[in-house]
Design a protein around this motif. Structure first.
Motif, mmCIF file in Angstrom:
data_model
loop_
_atom_site.group_PDB
_atom_site.id
_atom_site.type_symbol
_atom_site.label_atom_id
_atom_site.label_comp_id
_atom_site.label_asym_id
_atom_site.label_seq_id
_atom_site.Cartn_x
_atom_site.Cartn_y
_atom_site.Cartn_z
ATOM 1 N N ALA A 1 36.401 -17.385 70.033
ATOM 2 C CA ALA A 1 37.108 -17.463 68.755
ATOM 3 C C ALA A 1 36.400 -16.632 67.691
ATOM 4 N N VAL A 2 35.087 -16.717 67.648
ATOM 5 C CA VAL A 2 34.328 -15.943 66.664
ATOM 6 C C VAL A 2 34.356 -14.462 67.029
ATOM 7 N N ARG A 3 34.257 -14.142 68.305
ATOM 8 C CA ARG A 3 34.314 -12.737 68.725
ATOM 9 C C ARG A 3 35.626 -12.100 68.300
ATOM 10 N N THR A 4 36.725 -12.815 68.468
ATOM 11 C CA THR A 4 38.040 -12.261 68.153
ATOM 12 C C THR A 4 38.475 -12.557 66.722
ATOM 13 N N ARG A 5 37.604 -13.226 65.972
ATOM 14 C CA ARG A 5 37.892 -13.576 64.576
ATOM 15 C C ARG A 5 39.115 -14.484 64.459
ATOM 16 N N ASN A 6 39.277 -15.376 65.399
ATOM 17 C CA ASN A 6 40.404 -16.295 65.401
ATOM 18 C C ASN A 6 39.999 -17.556 64.633
ATOM 19 N N VAL A 7 40.401 -17.611 63.384
ATOM 20 C CA VAL A 7 39.983 -18.687 62.494
ATOM 21 C C VAL A 7 40.498 -20.043 62.969
ATOM 22 N N SER A 8 41.721 -20.109 63.441
ATOM 23 C CA SER A 8 42.286 -21.385 63.906
ATOM 24 C C SER A 8 41.497 -21.927 65.086
ATOM 25 N N GLU A 9 41.182 -21.071 66.047
ATOM 26 C CA GLU A 9 40.409 -21.523 67.208
ATOM 27 C C GLU A 9 38.976 -21.869 66.824
ATOM 28 N N TYR A 10 38.423 -21.158 65.845
ATOM 29 C CA TYR A 10 37.091 -21.502 65.354
ATOM 30 C C TYR A 10 37.107 -22.913 64.753
ATOM 31 N N ARG A 11 38.127 -23.203 63.972
ATOM 32 C CA ARG A 11 38.227 -24.541 63.372
ATOM 33 C C ARG A 11 38.392 -25.600 64.454
#
Length: 167
Positions: free
Chosen positions: A136-146
């Motif tokens: 999630a952090v690698r792809t900058r996916n904020v929803s998945e990071y949350r």
């Protein structure tokens, strides 16, 4: 033809924004060689029960400490825009994954097999969750990071509880 070029240009611009990886994100780090668990005098080649319990329990505490250090720097569920956030998160995830996989790979003495299976199940959940957070952090996916942020403490708690349980 012009529409295809325009569509490709728009797609390229969208891909360059949020939700995409970049070349500066660190590759997964190589794990250090695991520390050997002392063996039993009674059955050479088999891990000592007290040594196995100590290694797993100390490792669970180390996993919690890694999370606390990350939380000190990034206390909210907000995907930080600070330049250091993504490499810091990658280091956290890599250290967590290395330690969890090391603990997962330990072979218990027969007396601890059922206990170790419960610990392994909790470690498997933490490993999968951490891999998802790193991605999630690698792809900058904020929803998945949350999603990672909301679930990580429960997964670490589950490892600690399984490790602390009476075998």
């Amino acid at each position: 033809m012009k529409r295809a070029v325009l569509a490709a240009s728009i797609a390229g611009l969208l891909a360059a924004g949020c939700g995409t990886p970049d070349a500066n994100f660190p590759e997964p780090a190589a794990c250090p060689s695991p520390a050997a668990v002392p063996t039993s005098r009674a059955t050479p080649g088999t891990a000592s029960v007290p040594a196995m319990l100590a290694r797993i329990r100390n490792g669970a505490a180390e996993l919690a400490a890694l999370r606390e250090r990350l939380r000190e720097s990034y206390p909210s569920d907000t995907f930080s825009r600070r330049d250091a956030f993504r490499p810091d998160f990658a280091r956290y995830a890599d250290a967590t994954l290395c330690l969890a996989r090391e603990l997962r790979g330990l072979t218990p003495p027969p007396r601890l097999e059922a206990w170790k299976a419960r610990v392994d199940a909790a470690l498997d959940a933490l490993i999968a969750h951490t891999e998802g957070g790193r991605e999630a952090v690698r792809t900058r996916n904020v929803s998945e990071y949350r999603d990672w942020y909301r679930g990580v403490d429960a997964r670490i708690d589950a490892v600690e509880e399984a490790a602390a349980a009476t075998p």
